[in-house]
Design an enzyme around this catalytic site. Structure first.
Site, short mmCIF file in Angstrom:
data_model
loop_
_atom_site.label_atom_id
_atom_site.label_comp_id
_atom_site.label_asym_id
_atom_site.label_seq_id
_atom_site.Cartn_x
_atom_site.Cartn_y
_atom_site.Cartn_z
CE1 TYR A 1 -33.81 -6.58 29.59
CE2 TYR A 1 -34.38 -7.97 31.35
CZ TYR A 1 -33.49 -7.57 30.62
OH TYR A 1 -32.27 -8.09 30.63
CB SER B 1 -31.87 -12.01 30.89
OG SER B 1 -32.46 -11.75 32.30
N1 LIG Z 1 -27.30 -6.13 33.93
C1 LIG Z 1 -28.17 -7.11 34.38
O1 LIG Z 1 -28.78 -7.36 35.65
C2 LIG Z 1 -28.38 -8.00 33.23
C3 LIG Z 1 -28.95 -9.31 33.63
C4 LIG Z 1 -29.19 -10.35 32.70
C5 LIG Z 1 -29.07 -9.71 31.36
N2 LIG Z 1 -28.36 -8.67 31.02
C6 LIG Z 1 -28.44 -8.44 29.67
O2 LIG Z 1 -27.07 -8.15 29.27
C7 LIG Z 1 -26.74 -7.52 28.37
C8 LIG Z 1 -25.84 -6.30 28.50
O3 LIG Z 1 -26.47 -5.36 29.41
P1 LIG Z 1 -25.53 -4.74 30.79
O4 LIG Z 1 -25.88 -5.21 31.88
O5 LIG Z 1 -24.01 -5.03 30.35
O6 LIG Z 1 -25.93 -3.16 30.39
P2 LIG Z 1 -25.39 -1.92 29.76
O7 LIG Z 1 -23.96 -1.64 30.37
O8 LIG Z 1 -26.51 -1.16 29.92
O9 LIG Z 1 -24.88 -2.47 28.50
C9 LIG Z 1 -25.99 -2.38 27.08
C10 LIG Z 1 -25.19 -1.77 25.98
O10 LIG Z 1 -26.10 -1.92 24.91
C11 LIG Z 1 -25.87 -0.80 24.07
N3 LIG Z 1 -26.97 -0.59 23.11
C12 LIG Z 1 -28.16 -0.26 23.77
N4 LIG Z 1 -29.27 0.17 22.83
C13 LIG Z 1 -28.48 0.04 21.84
C14 LIG Z 1 -28.64 0.11 20.18
N5 LIG Z 1 -29.89 0.55 19.97
N6 LIG Z 1 -27.81 -0.02 19.23
C15 LIG Z 1 -26.55 -0.64 19.97
N7 LIG Z 1 -26.06 -0.66 21.11
C16 LIG Z 1 -27.08 -0.52 22.06
C17 LIG Z 1 -25.50 0.21 25.13
O11 LIG Z 1 -24.48 1.09 24.14
P3 LIG Z 1 -24.83 2.50 23.76
O12 LIG Z 1 -25.80 3.04 24.47
O13 LIG Z 1 -23.52 3.06 23.48
O14 LIG Z 1 -25.37 1.93 22.27
C18 LIG Z 1 -24.67 -0.57 26.07
O15 LIG Z 1 -23.36 -0.66 25.86
C19 LIG Z 1 -28.10 -6.86 27.73
O16 LIG Z 1 -28.76 -7.64 26.74
C20 LIG Z 1 -29.02 -7.18 29.00
O17 LIG Z 1 -30.45 -7.52 28.87
C21 LIG Z 1 -28.38 -7.80 32.06
#
Ligand SMILES: NC(=O)c1ccc[n+]([C@@H]2O[C@H](COP(=O)([O-])OP(=O)(O)OC[C@H]3O[C@@H](n4cnc5c(N)ncnc54)[C@H](OP(=O)(O)O)[C@@H]3O)[C@@H](O)[C@H]2O)c1
Length: 219
Positions: free
Chosen positions: A149, A136
């Site tokens: 974070y 990120s």
């Molecule tokens: N959204 C943003 O603005 C943004 C920006 C930059 C980077 N990111 C990064 O992008 C990545 C994906 O995030 P996203 O935005 O797509 O959010 P998201 O839809 O909330 O996805 C996060 C995923 O992680 C899984 N997860 C969480 N805890 C877990 C655990 N203990 N074991 C296994 N799986 C787990 C969740 O599935 P379950 O709950 O079913 O396990 C969920 O599918 C993350 O690393 C986030 O930090 C996000």
């Protein structure tokens, strides 16, 4: 064609990465804690004629990671690990509770390390092995109300850059940085006021898939 293990593949960016890589003909191993969401993505992938398998795995639990990796590697040759799963933790430090802090560090830092360590011996046996860590812009600069974070993502950046050196010539390790995306990530926080202005995870996934021959992707 490769077999790609994606964490957090039931929602958001992980789901879009799974669909984008499947459209290119790769086999996808979908992992996450919520099996129903993984099953829905699996069916969507199979409906376009690609192969997908789903495994429930909590990356923050080392025993679960160990057992699930053993099951997956006895059934598949995994070429590519995509560490995407992550947890947010937003607000002034004084107002964060210890549970939230623990979850962010356990998931983002330890989860990424546990799974990479468990799968690495298997990856080292493959030709063209690859690891991608979804970081990120929070892994590049400090931000107000994101201290924990950001700390977790700086840790993942350090882990990634170190593995790039340690595994040079053996595993292609990619660091991926992006700004905000409109995903379920923001559902339980008011840190982002209007998430409709953020990038779509599909657009970000397509860029990632197009540039995964690089060592660093910046979106
Ligand atoms: N959204 C943003 O603005 C943004 C920006 C930059 C980077 N990111 C990064 O992008 C990545 C994906 O995030 P996203 O935005 O797509 O959010 P998201 O839809 O909330 O996805 C996060 C995923 O992680 C899984 N997860 C969480 N805890 C877990 C655990 N203990 N074991 C296994 N799986 C787990 C969740 O599935 P379950 O709950 O079913 O396990 C969920 O599918 C993350 O690393 C986030 O930090 C996000």
């Amino acid at each position: 064609m490769q077999t790609i293990l994606i964490t957090g593949a039931g929602t958001g960016l992980g789901k879009e990465l799974a669909l984008s890589y499947a459209k290119k003909g790769h086999t996808i191993i979908l992992t996450g804690r919520r099996l129903d969401l993984l099953q829905a993505v699996k069916e969507e992938i199979q409906s376009v004629g690609a192969k997908a398998f789903s495994y429930q795995m909590d990356i923050s639990n080392v025993e679960d990671v160990n057992q699930t990796v053993n099951r997956i590697t006895s059934e598949h040759n995994v070429h590519y690990l995509l560490n995407n799963a992550g947890a947010g933790c937003f607000g002034p430090l004084t107002e964060l509770d210890y549970k939230e802090i623990d979850t962010a560090i356990q998931t983002n830092v330890l989860g990424t390390i546990f799974l990479t360590k468990e799968l690495l011996p298997h990856l080292l046996k493959q030709e063209d092995a690859k690891i991608m860590n979804i970081i990120s812009t929070a892994g590049q600069k400090g931000k107000v109300n994101e201290s924990v974070y950001v700390a977790s993502k700086f840790a993942v950046r350090g882990f990634t850059e170190s593995l790039q050196k340690e595994l040079e010539g053996k595993v292609h390790v990619i660091a991926t940085y992006m700004g905000g995306m409109n995903t379920p990530f923001w559902e339980d926080t008011d840190h982002i006021k209007d998430k409709s202005r953020l990038k779509s995870p599909r657009e970000v996934a397509e860029k990632i898939v197009a540039h995964d021959d690089k060592l660093e992707i910046q979106i």
